[in-house]
Design a protein around this motif. Structure first.
Motif, mmCIF file in Angstrom:
data_model
loop_
_atom_site.group_PDB
_atom_site.id
_atom_site.type_symbol
_atom_site.label_atom_id
_atom_site.label_comp_id
_atom_site.label_asym_id
_atom_site.label_seq_id
_atom_site.Cartn_x
_atom_site.Cartn_y
_atom_site.Cartn_z
ATOM 1 N N TRP A 1 -19.872 3.484 -3.835
ATOM 2 C CA TRP A 1 -19.407 4.091 -5.080
ATOM 3 C C TRP A 1 -18.983 5.544 -4.842
ATOM 4 C CZ3 TRP A 1 -22.965 5.706 -9.677
ATOM 5 C CH2 TRP A 1 -22.177 6.094 -10.766
ATOM 6 N N ARG B 1 -11.798 9.226 -3.959
ATOM 7 C CA ARG B 1 -10.371 8.953 -3.833
ATOM 8 C C ARG B 1 -9.588 9.801 -4.830
ATOM 9 N NH1 ARG B 1 -10.099 2.380 -3.335
ATOM 10 N NH2 ARG B 1 -11.212 2.271 -1.352
ATOM 11 N N ARG C 1 -15.671 5.608 -3.083
ATOM 12 C CA ARG C 1 -14.589 5.285 -4.021
ATOM 13 C C ARG C 1 -14.337 6.432 -5.007
ATOM 14 N NH1 ARG C 1 -11.584 1.072 -5.426
ATOM 15 N NH2 ARG C 1 -11.005 0.807 -7.591
ATOM 16 N N PRO D 1 -10.863 3.318 4.175
ATOM 17 C CA PRO D 1 -12.038 2.930 3.401
ATOM 18 C C PRO D 1 -12.964 2.024 4.214
ATOM 19 C CG PRO D 1 -10.020 2.042 2.424
ATOM 20 C CD PRO D 1 -9.623 2.833 3.619
#
Length: 178
Positions: A150, A156, A153, A19
Motif C-alpha cells: 500500500w 506513485r 502504491r 513496482p
C-alpha cells in the motif's frame, strides 16, 4: 544480415526500479515456508524454546507505521486541503522502505506459515503453547506485506489531466530545436 545489438548496460531502463511483483513475493513466501517447515520438523524438540512475542509486536508495529505513512503520503501527493506538499526525497525513501518491507514481510509470512502449519499438526503441549504466537506472527507478517504494498502504491505520482490528451510517443515539455 543481422542488426548490431547495443552494448550491454546501455539500455536506459536497465536500472529503473519498477513496482514490486506479487509473483516475487509469493515465491519468496513459499520458499521460506518450505525452509521453515524443514527446519522446524528437524530441530523443534532439540533446541527450540518457547516462541517469543517480540517479533510479532515488531512486525505489527512496522505494519501500522507503514500504513500510516501510506495514508499520509497519498494525501500529501494529491495535495489535499490542510496538507503540506511532500518532499520528493522522502517519497523515494518510502518507496525503498516499502520494497524492502514487502519482501521481508513475505519471507516472514512464509516462515510463520510453515511454522504455524507444522505446529497445528503436532499434538504436544509445547506445540499447543506456541500456536498463538505463531498465528499472531503470521497475521502480523501478512499485515506488514500488505501495508508495504500500500505504501509503495501510495508513492506513485498521479496521472496528470493533460497526460490523457497526449499521444503515447509525444514528449513532455519544450520540443528540441532543429
Amino acid at each position: 544480415m543481422t542488426q548490431a545489438q547495443p552494448p550491454r548496460g546501455s539500455e536506459p531502463d536497465r536500472f529503473r526500479m519498477g513496482p514490486t511483483r506479487i509473483s516475487t513475493l509469493v515465491v519468496a513466501a513459499l520458499a521460506a515456508a518450505a525452509v521453515a517447515w524443514l527446519l522446524i520438523s528437524t530441530f523443534y524438540y532439540d533446541v527450540a524454546p518457547d516462541l517469543p512475542w517480540l517479533p510479532v509486536v515488531t512486525l505489527g508495529a512496522l505494519a501500522v507505521l507503514e500504513a500510516y505513512a501510506a495514508a499520509n503520503t497519498r494525501s500529501r501527493i494529491e495535495r489535499r486541503p490542510g496538507r503540506y506538499p511532500v518532499n520528493p526525497l522522502l517519497v523515494a525513501r518510502f518507496v525503498v522502505l516499502a520494497k524492502a518491507s514487502s519482501l521481508a514481510g513475505a519471507i516472514f509470512t512464509g516462515c510463520y506459515a510453515g511454522l504455524t502449519g507444522w505446529l497445528f499438526i503436532e499434538d504436544t503441549n509445547a506445540a499447543m503453547n506456541d500456536r498463538p504466537a505463531a498465528g499472531a506472527g503470521l497475521l502480523a507478517a501478512l499485515a506488514l506485506t500488505v501495508a508495504a504494498l500500500w505504501l509503495e502504491r501510495a508513492c506513485r505520482v498521479p496521472a496528470q489531466e493533460d497526460d490523457e490528451d497526449r499521444e503515447p510517443g509525444e514528449r513532455q515539455g519544450p520540443q528540441p530545436r532543429r
